[in-house]
Design an enzyme around this catalytic site. Structure first.
Site, short mmCIF file in Angstrom:
data_model
loop_
_atom_site.label_atom_id
_atom_site.label_comp_id
_atom_site.label_asym_id
_atom_site.label_seq_id
_atom_site.Cartn_x
_atom_site.Cartn_y
_atom_site.Cartn_z
N ALA A 299 -3.84 15.11 5.25
CA ALA A 299 -3.59 13.84 5.93
C ALA A 299 -2.56 13.04 5.14
O ALA A 299 -2.69 12.91 3.93
CB ALA A 299 -4.88 13.04 6.06
N LYS B 54 -9.49 -0.43 -5.41
CA LYS B 54 -9.46 0.30 -4.15
C LYS B 54 -10.81 0.96 -3.90
O LYS B 54 -11.31 1.70 -4.74
CB LYS B 54 -8.36 1.36 -4.21
CG LYS B 54 -8.25 2.24 -2.96
CD LYS B 54 -7.80 1.44 -1.73
CE LYS B 54 -7.92 2.25 -0.44
NZ LYS B 54 -6.72 2.95 -0.07
N HIS C 170 3.11 14.79 1.37
CA HIS C 170 2.52 16.09 1.05
C HIS C 170 3.61 17.13 1.27
O HIS C 170 4.36 17.02 2.25
CB HIS C 170 1.34 16.41 1.97
CG HIS C 170 0.15 15.53 1.76
ND1 HIS C 170 -0.80 15.75 0.78
CD2 HIS C 170 -0.25 14.41 2.40
CE1 HIS C 170 -1.73 14.81 0.84
NE2 HIS C 170 -1.42 13.98 1.81
N HIS D 223 -10.31 1.43 2.16
CA HIS D 223 -10.10 2.47 3.16
C HIS D 223 -11.31 2.39 4.09
O HIS D 223 -12.39 2.85 3.72
CB HIS D 223 -9.97 3.86 2.52
CG HIS D 223 -9.68 4.93 3.52
ND1 HIS D 223 -8.45 5.54 3.64
CD2 HIS D 223 -10.45 5.45 4.51
CE1 HIS D 223 -8.47 6.40 4.64
NE2 HIS D 223 -9.68 6.37 5.19
N HIS E 119 1.43 5.44 -1.80
CA HIS E 119 1.02 6.57 -2.65
C HIS E 119 2.27 7.12 -3.31
O HIS E 119 3.09 7.76 -2.65
CB HIS E 119 0.34 7.66 -1.82
CG HIS E 119 -0.90 7.17 -1.14
ND1 HIS E 119 -2.15 7.30 -1.70
CD2 HIS E 119 -1.08 6.52 0.03
CE1 HIS E 119 -3.05 6.76 -0.89
NE2 HIS E 119 -2.42 6.27 0.17
N HIS F 181 0.86 -1.20 0.00
CA HIS F 181 0.00 0.00 0.00
C HIS F 181 0.89 1.24 0.00
O HIS F 181 1.47 1.59 1.02
CB HIS F 181 -0.90 0.01 1.24
CG HIS F 181 -1.85 1.17 1.28
ND1 HIS F 181 -3.20 1.01 1.48
CD2 HIS F 181 -1.66 2.50 1.13
CE1 HIS F 181 -3.79 2.19 1.47
NE2 HIS F 181 -2.87 3.13 1.26
N ASP G 273 1.47 2.77 3.51
CA ASP G 273 0.64 3.97 3.31
C ASP G 273 1.50 5.23 3.27
O ASP G 273 1.06 6.30 3.68
CB ASP G 273 -0.44 4.09 4.40
CG ASP G 273 -1.55 5.05 3.97
OD1 ASP G 273 -1.66 5.34 2.76
OD2 ASP G 273 -2.31 5.52 4.84
N HIS H 285 -4.37 -0.28 6.24
CA HIS H 285 -3.87 0.57 7.33
C HIS H 285 -4.77 0.54 8.57
O HIS H 285 -5.32 1.57 8.97
CB HIS H 285 -3.63 2.01 6.86
CG HIS H 285 -4.69 2.59 5.94
ND1 HIS H 285 -6.02 2.63 6.25
CD2 HIS H 285 -4.58 3.16 4.70
CE1 HIS H 285 -6.69 3.19 5.26
NE2 HIS H 285 -5.83 3.51 4.31
N ASN I 228 -5.37 7.23 -6.07
CA ASN I 228 -6.07 8.48 -5.74
C ASN I 228 -5.33 9.71 -6.28
O ASN I 228 -4.96 10.62 -5.55
CB ASN I 228 -6.33 8.61 -4.23
CG ASN I 228 -5.06 8.64 -3.39
OD1 ASN I 228 -4.03 8.11 -3.79
ND2 ASN I 228 -5.14 9.27 -2.24
O1 DOR Z 1 -3.31 9.82 5.51
C1 DOR Z 1 -3.65 9.46 4.39
N1 DOR Z 1 -3.11 10.00 3.28
N2 DOR Z 1 -4.60 8.53 4.29
C2 DOR Z 1 -5.13 8.20 3.10
O2 DOR Z 1 -5.98 7.35 3.08
C3 DOR Z 1 -4.70 8.88 1.86
C4 DOR Z 1 -3.36 9.43 2.00
C5 DOR Z 1 -2.99 10.41 0.91
O3 DOR Z 1 -3.25 10.11 -0.26
O4 DOR Z 1 -2.43 11.46 1.22
ZN ZN Z 2 -3.32 5.09 1.62
#
Ligand code: DOR
Ligand code: ZN
Length: 343
Positions: free
Chosen positions: A263, A99, A251, A136, A15, A13, A247, A174, A41
């Protein structure tokens, strides 16, 4: 023990984002992991075989020289998703899984599913062809306390999915609660969960240490200490129903240190080392290999990786900030010292 090696692990998992961020996110994950389940996403989300193929091409274009990293693509489920598109992508080796984001549950989940009954046709198809559903697991109702959203999702949604589609392979991603651990254990081996490094290390106090700590904020949000302890027990229990998924979700610092911070925790630069630290603390280093490198591929029906990685007890300091696509990102455990180093 000062050094040990395990079969090369995978991240079930992650990103990786897109565009300018890809070079660093892919390198950070390929550093430790041979394969990764890549979250869909993006903006716009990855909902078609063609979009996933193009995204995979963009990832493959930035894999560091000498690395054999292999991205595994996922399809973002929407209310209007076409089951035939999903099945074609799976049969064609483009999609490894789908997903499910409940609509508005997290970052770029606006196009997610508004009512689970709307995707019953695609779930029936996935059950038939053996394609995993990655979830999720949080409800989004504003009147449900943010710390209860995983438990309420299990009660209101997940229980019915597992009951209505008993042959469907499901990964609750997660997980953050003892309730989720119990639910997984009570389900059959077709239901599994991933556990992140950060949920093994922090509880919800981490967000409020002498002030507001945006870099400890992710979704699902970290819970009470008793839940963290339950997660550590599950991860080190040698159960094939629990396996590694970071996960990792970068950012830019400015988006985290904000009046309405995003998040997500960027843990790829430290993930495997943090898992080693946790398993070491739990006296379970001998169980790390199965959690990191065996139970995931077995669940997905994929071969185990042939290579090995070595970890050495050699303290190192996590950088305060790393560059991701020309922007500063604060990694998980920034500035802290980690005992294990990946060779
Ligand atoms: O904290 C998170 N960030 N949880 C998620 O489910 C998505 C992820 C994100 O894409 O930033
Ligand atoms: Zn995630």
């Amino acid at each position: 023990m000062t050094t040990f090696s395990i079969r090369t692990p995978d991240d079930w998992h992650v990103h990786l984002r897109d565009g300018a961020q890809l070079t660093q996110t892919v390198a950070a994950t390929a550093r430790s992991f041979a394969r990764a389940i890549v979250m869909p996403n993006l903006v716009p989300p990855v909902c078609t075989v063609e979009a996933a193929r193009l995204y995979r091409d963009r990832i493959n274009a930035v894999i560091p020289p000498g690395s054999s990293f292999h991205p595994l693509m996922t399809c973002y489920l929407t209310d209007g998703i076409d089951p035939d598109e999903v099945a074609a992508g799976y049969a064609g080796g483009v999609f490894a899984a789908c997903k499910l984001y409940p609509a508005n549950a997290t970052t770029n989940a606006a196009h997610g599913v508004t009512d689970i009954r709307r995707i019953h046709p695609v779930l029936a198809t996935m059950e038939r062809i053996g394609m995993p559903l990655l979830i999720h697991g949080e409800v989004t109702d504003a009147d449900v306390d943010v710390f209860d959203r995983e438990v309420v999702f299990i009660e209101q949604v997940l229980t019915s999915i597992v009951r209505d589609f008993p042959g469907l392979k499901v990964v609750l991603e997660h997980i953050t609660t003892a309730d989720a651990v119990d639910f997984i254990k009570e389900s059959g081996n077709q239901v599994a969960a991933t556990i992140t490094p950060h949920h093994l290390v922090i509880n919800r106090n981490a967000m409020f240490q002498r002030g507001l700590r945006p870099h400890a904020y992710c979704l699902p949000v970290a819970k009470r200490e008793r839940h963290r302890i339950a997660l550590r027990k599950a991860a080190t229990s040698n159960s094939p129903q629990f396996f590694l998924g970071t996960d990792s979700a970068p950012h830019p610092r400015a988006m985290k240190e904000s009046a309405c911070g995003c998040a997500g925790i960027f843990n790829a630069p430290v993930a495997l080392e943090v898992y080693a630290h946790v398993f070491d603390e739990e006296g379970a280093l001998d169980r790390l290999e199965a959690f990191a490198s065996e139970y995931g591929p077995r669940f997905y029906g994929l071969p185990l990786n042939p290579g090995r990685v070595t970890l050495t007890r050699s303290p190192w300091q996590v950088p305060d900030v790393v560059d991701v696509g020309g922007q500063p990102v604060v990694p998980f455990l920034a500035g802290e010292t980690l005992a294990w180093r990946l060779q």
